[in-house]
Design an enzyme around this catalytic site. Sequence first.
Site, PDB file in Angstrom:
ATOM      1  N   GLU A   1      21.018  21.780 -12.155  1.00 27.25           N
ATOM      2  CA  GLU A   1      22.313  21.626 -11.492  1.00 27.25           C
ATOM      3  C   GLU A   1      23.340  22.636 -11.970  1.00 27.25           C
ATOM      4  OE1 GLU A   1      20.368  19.137 -12.318  1.00 27.25           O
ATOM      5  OE2 GLU A   1      20.049  18.112 -10.411  1.00 27.25           O
TER       6      GLU A   1
ATOM      7  N   HIS B   1      22.091   6.112 -11.040  1.00 25.22           N
ATOM      8  CA  HIS B   1      21.877   6.761  -9.745  1.00 25.22           C
ATOM      9  C   HIS B   1      22.683   6.136  -8.610  1.00 25.22           C
ATOM     10  CE1 HIS B   1      18.680   9.051 -11.517  1.00 25.22           C
ATOM     11  NE2 HIS B   1      18.173   9.446 -10.370  1.00 25.22           N
TER      12      HIS B   1
HETATM   13  C1  LIG Z   1      19.417  15.912 -13.253  1.00 29.09           C
HETATM   14  C2  LIG Z   1      18.593  15.442 -12.107  1.00 29.09           C
HETATM   15  N1  LIG Z   1      18.439  16.222 -11.031  1.00 29.09           N
HETATM   16  C3  LIG Z   1      17.689  15.816  -9.992  1.00 29.09           C
HETATM   17  C4  LIG Z   1      17.065  14.600 -10.003  1.00 29.09           C
HETATM   18  C5  LIG Z   1      16.219  14.137  -8.815  1.00 29.09           C
HETATM   19  N2  LIG Z   1      14.810  14.169  -9.155  1.00 29.09           N
HETATM   20  C6  LIG Z   1      14.189  13.062  -9.600  1.00 29.09           C
HETATM   21  S1  LIG Z   1      12.623  13.348  -9.980  1.00 29.09           S
HETATM   22  C7  LIG Z   1      12.705  14.960  -9.557  1.00 29.09           C
HETATM   23  C8  LIG Z   1      11.499  15.831  -9.702  1.00 29.09           C
HETATM   24  C9  LIG Z   1      11.030  15.952 -11.115  1.00 29.09           C
HETATM   25  O1  LIG Z   1       9.833  16.637 -11.199  1.00 29.09           O
HETATM   26  P1  LIG Z   1       8.976  16.707 -12.523  1.00 29.09           P
HETATM   27  O2  LIG Z   1       9.871  16.930 -13.690  1.00 29.09           O
HETATM   28  O3  LIG Z   1       7.912  17.703 -12.303  1.00 29.09           O
HETATM   29  O4  LIG Z   1       8.368  15.244 -12.686  1.00 29.09           O
HETATM   30  P2  LIG Z   1       7.348  14.472 -11.729  1.00 29.09           P
HETATM   31  O5  LIG Z   1       8.170  13.710 -10.757  1.00 29.09           O
HETATM   32  O6  LIG Z   1       6.459  15.457 -11.100  1.00 29.09           O
HETATM   33  O7  LIG Z   1       6.629  13.518 -12.625  1.00 29.09           O
HETATM   34  C10 LIG Z   1      13.983  15.260  -9.086  1.00 29.09           C
HETATM   35  C11 LIG Z   1      14.416  16.563  -8.584  1.00 29.09           C
HETATM   36  C12 LIG Z   1      17.275  13.789 -11.125  1.00 29.09           C
HETATM   37  N3  LIG Z   1      16.760  12.565 -11.211  1.00 29.09           N
HETATM   38  N4  LIG Z   1      18.021  14.228 -12.168  1.00 29.09           N
END
Ligand SMILES: Cc1ncc(C[n+]2csc(CCOP(=O)(O)OP(=O)(O)O)c2C)c(N)n1
Lengths: 318, 324
Positions: free
Chosen positions: B60, B129
């Site tokens: 972000e 959230h």
């Molecule tokens: C600071 C923040 N930005 C965006 C999100 C939205 N978000 C939740 S999970 C995710 C993807 C995360 O991917 P990864 O770290 O690869 O974990 P995975 O879901 O694949 O286990 C996003 C963008 C969030 N929860 N927190």
Amino acid sequence: MDKQKLLQMYYEMVLIRRVEERGAELYQAGKIGGFMHLYIGQEAVSTGLIAAREPRDRVITAYRDHGVALNCGISANEVMAELLGKITGMSKGKGGSMHMASVEKNMWGGHAIVGGHLPIAAGLALGDQYAGNDNITICMFGDGATNIGYFHEALNLSKIWNLRVLWVCENNQYGMGTAVERASAVDEIRQKADGYGMKSDRVDGMDVIKVYEAAQKAIQYVRETSQPYLLEAVTYRFRGHSMGDPERYRQQDEVKKWQENDPIGIFRAYLLKHQVATESELNALDDQAQADTDKAVEFAEASPEPGLEELFKDIYVD
Amino acid sequence: MARITMREAISQALMEEMDRDPAVFILGEEVGVWGGTYAVTKGFYDKYGPQRVKDTPIAENAILGAAIGAAMVGQRPIAELMTINFAFSAMDYVVNQAPKLRYMFGGQFKVPMVIRAVGGGGRQLGATHSQTPDAIFAHFPGLIVVSPGTPADAKGLLKSAIRSDDPVLFIEHATMYQVRGEVPEGEHLEPIGKSKIQRPGKDVTIVTYCKGLELSMKAADQLAKEGIEVEIVDLRTLRPLDMEPVLESFKKTNRAVVVEEGWKSYGVGAEVVSRMYEEAFDYADAPILRVAQKEVPLPYNRTLEQAALPQVPDIVAAVKEVLK
Ligand SMILES: Cc1ncc(C[n+]2csc(CCOP(=O)(O)OP(=O)(O)O)c2C)c(N)n1
Ligand SMILES: [Mg+2]
């Protein structure tokens, strides 16, 4: 490893699978709400990892936390109850799918801000260092989380302060719909440790034995040298990012290919091949996991909702 | 005029502005291939390509910082925050950089950017959230904060926000994308910094915005059946705050309720009510009341979450209270 331990690991992997399959059904039926991220396909990672810890070693992870919770010894009853938002859940129904924790089981939470828990993990290790013990903190996170500042600040801090953190990246190839190579400057996440002069390793995250061995080695290193370590487990989530993911970003062929590599299937074949267990012993564990899942659903459905007074509890320590 | 959803209205505004001005581009998490987590930018990636619809890493700070930089050199980025809660991970850029750069450098720079952010509770997403932290952002001079309550306003205000030469935080509500309303086709601009009467009435003034508008409209329908005519003033922009229509209405009704989804303490209502007292104290026939979220982090459990959020009956009760 002794037979008992191997069979326990097998049981846990099947239990995670069954609990989550039921969770998905209950979500579809409207009994679970909010965001729910399934761990199906990745079970070998947390199972191998947590089997290698001592109970005094702390675990902290992201929102994809049902499997981690079960591996840490939180009961299926409590996991299911939390999913259903019941008072008998470990977070009293106030946390939901993404927020499972148990101080007693040394599981310090599912955390829903991507990367946000990494500096906190450094803090858990700092607290232990300050107390003068040699507990380690195992911090799990996704590939996507390695692109946010939190990751870099936390790795750096853990190195300069000699904190006992085992950083574990579950590289499941995608952060939501964004493939690793579209989001990360390097596609082997372990390379990110180099910039911090930190040791690292990359392991096949579909093979629980390999994860266990890599974790054991890493845990020993972290404990003995008081140095952090980055372990990358290469894995894949078989389901969407969360419930309701349209999955426009990947081909079904790719998913099928990985599904042939099912971590439970791989482990089952291993146990049979090395004559650790017989078909019928493994079938009995499958049945056990199924029965425990059924019981958990019954327990959760029969549990009461938190009362309205819960709304105002635990905002502060009274 | 077509009856379309809030989602379609926002989507239309984005597309029209991208078609009109090549300097406009979008960046954010999952805005491209995925089509936007709330499907607002569905089809954009295919239409405009990866140059103008940029999927970003989960970062972000980098998203907002890069948007600011690109804006400073003349582009018009629209940075999307998947939810407004993630603005806290990049708070420095939202409140400490974007709103200050022009002033601090003696007016040399412009920062013509929009931050689109999805806020609000009610989806069982848990405490981190589900927030409606709009008031925090409205605290900072230099930032414009807009939060529409109808599809027509969403379209008109977003188009104005994109054309604004100053940074705009544009807050949408996660539970309102399916809300339908009449929306003018093509060019439709609504002025930033203008409150609007969304429903005329003579007995009580309700001041509200965004989700509060939806709830207040329902409350007004119920109250009308009991012969109570509510006038609803929609703030639409939280900074700069336009008190004119609020004061005008209050001087007529002499009774008012402020409805917001966020917490009451230090909130939008706190600001609006104190301005009403400062500027129209003599017109008050009853203390002005506020309807807001209970002072708790939002829980996952649906019943508890709904109990914490302001509801239509709360508004009805408050209106009756000020009429006593
Ligand atoms: C600071 C923040 N930005 C965006 C999100 C939205 N978000 C939740 S999970 C995710 C993807 C995360 O991917 P990864 O770290 O690869 O974990 P995975 O879901 O694949 O286990 C996003 C963008 C969030 N929860 N927190
Ligand atoms: Mg991932």
